[in-house]
Enzyme design. Structure first.
Site, PDB file in Angstrom:
ATOM      1  N   ASP A   1      -1.025   7.143  10.249  1.00 16.28           N
ATOM      2  CA  ASP A   1      -2.254   6.849   9.542  1.00 16.28           C
ATOM      3  C   ASP A   1      -2.342   5.472   9.366  1.00 16.28           C
ATOM      4  O   ASP A   1      -1.112   4.728   9.171  1.00 16.28           O
ATOM      5  CB  ASP A   1      -2.162   7.737   8.367  1.00 16.28           C
ATOM      6  CG  ASP A   1      -2.094   9.209   8.471  1.00 16.28           C
ATOM      7  OD1 ASP A   1      -3.069   9.514   9.388  1.00 16.28           O
ATOM      8  OD2 ASP A   1      -1.321   9.897   7.960  1.00 16.28           O
TER       9      ASP A   1
ATOM     10  N   VAL B   1       3.780 -10.676  -8.202  1.00 20.72           N
ATOM     11  CA  VAL B   1       4.545 -10.307  -7.236  1.00 20.72           C
ATOM     12  C   VAL B   1       4.590 -11.349  -6.214  1.00 20.72           C
ATOM     13  O   VAL B   1       3.536 -11.848  -5.922  1.00 20.72           O
ATOM     14  CB  VAL B   1       4.071  -8.816  -6.603  1.00 20.72           C
ATOM     15  CG1 VAL B   1       2.847  -9.139  -6.199  1.00 20.72           C
ATOM     16  CG2 VAL B   1       5.209  -8.124  -5.627  1.00 20.72           C
ATOM     17  N   GLU B   2       5.720 -11.538  -5.781  1.00 20.62           N
ATOM     18  CA  GLU B   2       5.596 -12.668  -4.601  1.00 20.62           C
ATOM     19  C   GLU B   2       5.188 -11.833  -3.154  1.00 20.62           C
ATOM     20  O   GLU B   2       5.800 -10.702  -3.046  1.00 20.62           O
ATOM     21  CB  GLU B   2       7.377 -12.931  -4.655  1.00 20.62           C
ATOM     22  CG  GLU B   2       7.705 -13.928  -3.684  1.00 20.62           C
ATOM     23  CD  GLU B   2       7.616 -13.807  -2.397  1.00 20.62           C
ATOM     24  OE1 GLU B   2       6.967 -14.577  -1.379  1.00 20.62           O
ATOM     25  OE2 GLU B   2       8.327 -12.763  -1.645  1.00 20.62           O
ATOM     26  N   SER B   3       4.518 -12.499  -2.218  1.00 21.42           N
ATOM     27  CA  SER B   3       3.839 -11.895  -1.422  1.00 21.42           C
ATOM     28  C   SER B   3       4.653 -11.640  -0.257  1.00 21.42           C
ATOM     29  O   SER B   3       4.312 -10.531   0.268  1.00 21.42           O
ATOM     30  CB  SER B   3       2.670 -13.047  -0.925  1.00 21.42           C
ATOM     31  OG  SER B   3       3.143 -14.100  -0.450  1.00 21.42           O
TER      32      SER B   3
ATOM     33  N   HIS C   1      -1.988  10.343   1.768  1.00 16.72           N
ATOM     34  CA  HIS C   1      -2.587   9.070   1.583  1.00 16.72           C
ATOM     35  C   HIS C   1      -2.590   8.973   0.026  1.00 16.72           C
ATOM     36  O   HIS C   1      -2.290   7.914  -0.378  1.00 16.72           O
ATOM     37  CB  HIS C   1      -4.103   9.280   2.140  1.00 16.72           C
ATOM     38  CG  HIS C   1      -4.217   9.386   3.624  1.00 16.72           C
ATOM     39  ND1 HIS C   1      -5.310   9.730   4.206  1.00 16.72           N
ATOM     40  CD2 HIS C   1      -3.372   8.857   4.768  1.00 16.72           C
ATOM     41  CE1 HIS C   1      -5.199   9.798   5.482  1.00 16.72           C
ATOM     42  NE2 HIS C   1      -4.025   9.188   5.931  1.00 16.72           N
ATOM     43  N   GLU C   2      -2.831   9.966  -0.636  1.00 12.98           N
ATOM     44  CA  GLU C   2      -3.139  10.028  -1.925  1.00 12.98           C
ATOM     45  C   GLU C   2      -1.582   9.499  -2.633  1.00 12.98           C
ATOM     46  O   GLU C   2      -1.416   9.137  -3.565  1.00 12.98           O
ATOM     47  CB  GLU C   2      -3.266  11.361  -2.441  1.00 12.98           C
ATOM     48  CG  GLU C   2      -4.673  11.928  -2.208  1.00 12.98           C
ATOM     49  CD  GLU C   2      -4.473  12.591  -0.934  1.00 12.98           C
ATOM     50  OE1 GLU C   2      -5.829  13.168  -0.536  1.00 12.98           O
ATOM     51  OE2 GLU C   2      -3.729  12.699  -0.278  1.00 12.98           O
TER      52      GLU C   2
ATOM     53  N   CYS D   1       1.630  10.716   8.912  1.00 13.47           N
ATOM     54  CA  CYS D   1       1.657  11.947   8.178  1.00 13.47           C
ATOM     55  C   CYS D   1       2.860  12.770   8.061  1.00 13.47           C
ATOM     56  O   CYS D   1       3.672  12.784   8.889  1.00 13.47           O
ATOM     57  CB  CYS D   1       0.426  12.846   9.125  1.00 13.47           C
ATOM     58  SG  CYS D   1       0.546  14.605   8.497  1.00 13.47           S
TER      59      CYS D   1
END
Length: 154
Positions: free
Chosen positions: A58, A73-75, A92-93, A51
């Site tokens: 969170d 994308v390489e993991s 969060h957004e 937060c």
């Protein structure tokens, strides 16, 4: 060895777990099937961030889903990138939109969506969803998926 794999910075190396947000950790490699539509889905069931006001953690299950164009994308790089949010303070957004923006800029996929199912705090959960596509077909898919976003949720 494929020439595009030689450019990967993280895979096959020992890398310290990042302590802060760092989009430069993300690596991509060539899609061997760019003319075919298919889904790639990553689920991070233990995603954490902070937060920005209280510094309290969170927790979320984060889902990244895309239809690749020329790059994937390489993991391992994705995992390390996501670890960097552990000590990063954002709402969060903002987190979900940042991840979308960074991956979209890296991959330029046909379509992408990022969904964060955050654990409830104070009796309420915040579950942001962002998506988008390129070209008429994938923009239409984005509009449909956005309208139906409740179906994306767990």
């Amino acid at each position: 060895m494929r020439s595009d794999l030689k450019k990967l910075k993280v895979l096959g190396t020992t890398v310290r777990v990042p302590m802060e947000y760092n989009p430069s950790l993300l690596d991509a490699f060539d899609n061997a099937h760019p003319d075919r539509d298919y889904w790639v889905t990553f689920t991070a069931p233990e995603f954490t961030t902070l937060c920005p006001k209280t510094g309290q953690p969170d927790f979320a299950e984060l889902t990244i889903r895309y239809i690749p164009s020329k790059k994937l994308v390489e993991s391992k790089s994705l995992k390390l990138y996501l670890f960097g949010f552990r000590n990063n303070g954002d709402f969060h957004e903002d987190v979900v939109n940042t991840i979308y923006n960074d991956l979209f800029a890296l991959l330029r996929p046909k379509y992408m969506e990022v969904y964060g199912k955050f654990a409830a705090r104070g009796g309420i959960s915040i579950d942001p969803f962002v998506n988008g596509g390129t070209g008429a077909r994938y923009k239409a898919l984005a509009a449909k998926r956005f309208d139906d976003w409740k179906g994306v949720r767990g």
